[in-house]
Motif scaffolding. Structure first.
Motif, short mmCIF file in Angstrom:
data_model
loop_
_atom_site.label_atom_id
_atom_site.label_comp_id
_atom_site.label_asym_id
_atom_site.label_seq_id
_atom_site.Cartn_x
_atom_site.Cartn_y
_atom_site.Cartn_z
N ASP A 56 0.85 -1.18 0.00
CA ASP A 56 0.00 0.00 0.00
C ASP A 56 0.89 1.23 0.00
N LYS A 58 0.38 4.20 0.68
CA LYS A 58 0.14 5.13 1.79
C LYS A 58 0.83 4.66 3.07
N THR A 59 1.08 3.35 3.21
CA THR A 59 1.70 2.85 4.43
C THR A 59 3.11 2.34 4.22
N HIS A 107 9.13 15.42 4.55
CA HIS A 107 8.68 15.01 5.88
C HIS A 107 7.25 15.46 6.14
N THR A 110 4.77 13.27 4.07
CA THR A 110 4.67 11.86 4.40
C THR A 110 4.30 11.59 5.85
N SER A 111 4.28 12.63 6.67
CA SER A 111 3.93 12.45 8.08
C SER A 111 2.42 12.49 8.25
N PRO A 112 1.89 11.62 9.14
CA PRO A 112 0.44 11.68 9.39
C PRO A 112 0.10 12.99 10.11
N CYS A 113 -1.06 13.49 9.83
CA CYS A 113 -1.49 14.74 10.44
C CYS A 113 -1.88 14.55 11.89
#
Length: 113
Positions: A56, A58-59, A107, A110-113
């Motif tokens: 995936d 996204k992960t 960064h 690609t970092s989760p909010c």
């Protein structure tokens, strides 16, 4: 190849033939001496295995790959630039870009909010 692997390979071949045939499940199964339930089972099973083998985006961790460019002899090189995409974002780099700024942008993207 053991019997289980052989059966999976046989069904990969059969599913490819089914998809290429353009027939309905019922018509294809009747012509190929199997039940619709068997075909559905193997379609599901093979789809599940192939989707679990596909990472995936996204992960998955970001991976960088080396790039090489070759200009044909006698061609004029365009101004050096590089465009890449992260999700729906596009980043275009030109010679002299600030590597620290690029690192911070990647960064942030690609970092989760």
């Amino acid at each position: 190849m053991n019997a289980k692997e052989q059966r999976r390979q046989d069904w990969h071949t059969r599913i490819a033939a089914y998809r290429a045939s353009g027939l309905t499940m019922k018509a294809w199964c009747s012509a190929n001496h199997c039940s619709v339930e068997q075909l559905k089972y193997w379609l599901y099973k093979i789809k599940r295995v192939s989707s679990s083998a596909t990472p995936d985006p996204k992960t998955s961790p970001v991976q960088f790959v080396p790039l090489a460019t070759v200009n044909p002899p006698g061609s004029v090189s365009p101004a050096p630039s590089l465009t890449f995409h992260i999700g729906e974002a596009s980043i275009e780099l030109h010679s002299g870009f600030d590597p620290m700024l690029l690192r911070e942008v990647i960064h942030a993207l690609t970092s989760p909010c």
